[in-house]
Write a protein that holds these residues in place. Structure first.
Motif, short mmCIF file in Angstrom:
data_model
loop_
_atom_site.label_atom_id
_atom_site.label_comp_id
_atom_site.label_asym_id
_atom_site.label_seq_id
_atom_site.Cartn_x
_atom_site.Cartn_y
_atom_site.Cartn_z
N ASP A 226 0.86 -1.18 0.00
CA ASP A 226 0.00 0.00 0.00
C ASP A 226 0.90 1.22 0.00
OD1 ASP A 226 -2.13 -1.72 0.11
OD2 ASP A 226 -2.73 -1.22 2.16
N VAL A 227 0.65 2.14 -0.96
CA VAL A 227 1.57 3.27 -1.12
C VAL A 227 0.75 4.54 -1.40
CG1 VAL A 227 1.92 2.65 -3.56
CG2 VAL A 227 3.55 4.17 -2.41
N TYR A 228 1.06 5.60 -0.64
CA TYR A 228 0.31 6.85 -0.75
C TYR A 228 1.25 8.05 -0.80
CZ TYR A 228 -3.95 4.35 0.65
OH TYR A 228 -5.02 3.49 0.70
N ILE A 254 3.08 -8.92 -8.26
CA ILE A 254 2.87 -7.81 -7.34
C ILE A 254 1.49 -7.21 -7.58
CG2 ILE A 254 3.55 -5.43 -6.81
CD1 ILE A 254 6.44 -6.27 -7.40
N ILE A 255 0.79 -6.93 -6.48
CA ILE A 255 -0.43 -6.13 -6.55
C ILE A 255 -0.24 -4.89 -5.69
CG2 ILE A 255 -1.49 -7.54 -4.73
CD1 ILE A 255 -4.21 -6.88 -6.00
N ILE A 256 -0.52 -3.74 -6.27
CA ILE A 256 -0.54 -2.51 -5.48
C ILE A 256 -1.92 -2.46 -4.84
CG2 ILE A 256 -0.18 -0.02 -5.49
CD1 ILE A 256 2.24 -1.71 -6.42
N GLY A 257 -1.99 -2.90 -3.56
CA GLY A 257 -3.28 -3.11 -2.92
C GLY A 257 -4.07 -1.84 -2.69
N GLU A 258 -3.36 -0.75 -2.42
CA GLU A 258 -3.97 0.57 -2.28
C GLU A 258 -2.95 1.58 -2.77
OE1 GLU A 258 -5.04 1.27 1.80
OE2 GLU A 258 -5.97 -0.71 2.02
N PHE A 259 -3.38 2.52 -3.58
CA PHE A 259 -2.52 3.67 -3.87
C PHE A 259 -3.41 4.89 -4.00
CE2 PHE A 259 -3.76 2.48 -8.14
CZ PHE A 259 -3.67 3.61 -8.95
N GLY A 260 -2.84 6.04 -3.65
CA GLY A 260 -3.62 7.26 -3.70
C GLY A 260 -2.74 8.49 -3.53
N VAL A 261 -3.26 9.61 -4.00
CA VAL A 261 -2.56 10.89 -3.87
C VAL A 261 -3.52 11.87 -3.21
CG1 VAL A 261 -3.17 11.54 -6.27
CG2 VAL A 261 -1.28 12.71 -5.08
#
Length: 329
Positions: A226-228, A254-261
């Motif tokens: 998870d990357v924000y 790989i799965i980017i389970g959560e990303f957001g800006v």
């Protein structure tokens, strides 16, 4: 008179202190213009379990916060985003408390529409799990997921490395022991439609403590992060670089389970960050799924608000990502 003068001066100072407003933070401008260097260089093939990774490109998914946490509310939220994007989602993320079972009407409707369900399951205290206190609940969840028949992505206590979860996670060894017990019970219930997803935070790899929670290649089907761009506004490749270097050593997609800006970084900054995310995902062929966090959680300030709807420049950049053939495998 002197005391009155001093008292008046203190009142003036107090008034200045109370009325003074914080200066707005300048919108940072990291270099988001140059294409990122590939970091995750593992070309596969990958052992992904029942939810197979696409041979090329990456799946596109999202969590969309509904107006109401009801069947109709969940379905309407997903339908609205899909209509705005002009495409269906490959993955629908859904969050469940420990006692909440999978297999609701909305779960089944998403599966009927052809989406893959990613269940983010907030399991409880690891030591009480390993002590057998929750075996009955875990068994019920296993049976509920088995009844779906369709392949499901299952995140067992995602972001387990967060410092604020340490009171229930205890340690990496405790998490791994609980994870193994859950998998063992699912195996006893003959659950064969789960791809097991291990998903810590990008910050955990920057700190260096996330790898201690990894159960092992034999117990994980997809690695995840998870990357924000939340409290810090940095290119996504820099934020998750340590994780990508770690993941490249494992035969897992790989799965980017959560990303957001975050909204705090302004419309133009958010749009630039999303364009950079699109390039970064495509530069790392081990990334086989990306899932946006389309939500402004209640009580959060602008640095923790990630909903793109209503922010035209940012949503336009996200729409371009979703319509890229790479994310339509």
């Amino acid at each position: 008179m002197r005391r009155l003068a001093v008292f008046a001066a203190l009142l003036v100072l107090a008034g200045c202190t109370t009325d003074r407003r914080d200066e707005p933070e300048p919108v940072p401008s990291p270099d988001l213009s140059s294409p990122p260097a590939a970091v995750a260089v593992n070309p596969g093939p990958f052992e992904a379990g029942p939810v197979e990774a696409p041979s090329t490109g990456a799946y596109l998914g999202a969590w969309i916060k509904p107006e109401e946490l009801t069947h109709d509310g969940r379905v309407e939220a997903v339908d609205t985003l899909e209509e705005d994007l002009g495409r269906p989602l490959d993955i629908v993320n859904t969050y469940r408390r420990f006692e909440q079972l999978v297999g609701t009407d909305s779960d089944k409707e998403f599966l009927d529409q052809g989406a893959t369900l990613m269940v983010s399951w907030a399991t409880g205290d690891n030591r009480s799990i390993t002590g057998g206190e929750h075996d009955r609940l875990i068994r019920k969840q296993a049976r509920a997921i088995r009844k779906l028949h369709d392949p499901v992505l299952l995140r067992i206590r995602w972001e387990m490395d967060r410092p604020n979860l340490r009171a229930t996670m205890w340690s990496g060894a405790d998490y791994i022991a609980a994870y193994k017990r859950i998998r063992s019970i699912f195996a006893q219930e003959r659950v064969e439609n789960v791809s097991w997803v291990w998903c810590p935070t990008a910050e955990g790899f920057v700190r260096g403590d996330a790898p201690a929670f990894y159960p092992g290649d034999d117990l994980v089907d997809w690695t995840c992060v998870d990357v924000y761009a939340g409290n810090e506004f940095q290119p996504i490749g820099r934020l998750m670089g340590p994780y990508l270097q770690w993941a490249a050593q494992r035969p897992k997609p790989i799965i980017i389970g959560e990303f957001g800006v975050a909204r705090a970084w302004g419309s133009d900054g958010r749009a630039a960050w999303l364009r950079d995310a699109q390039r970064t995902f495509k530069a790392n062929p081990q990334i086989k799924a990306v899932v946006y966090f389309e939500s402004d959680p209640e009580g959060n300030g602008p640095k923790q608000q990630f909903q793109l709807a209503g922010d035209r420049p940012a949503f336009t950049a996200f729409t371009k990502l979703t319509k890229d053939p790479y994310f339509n495998p």
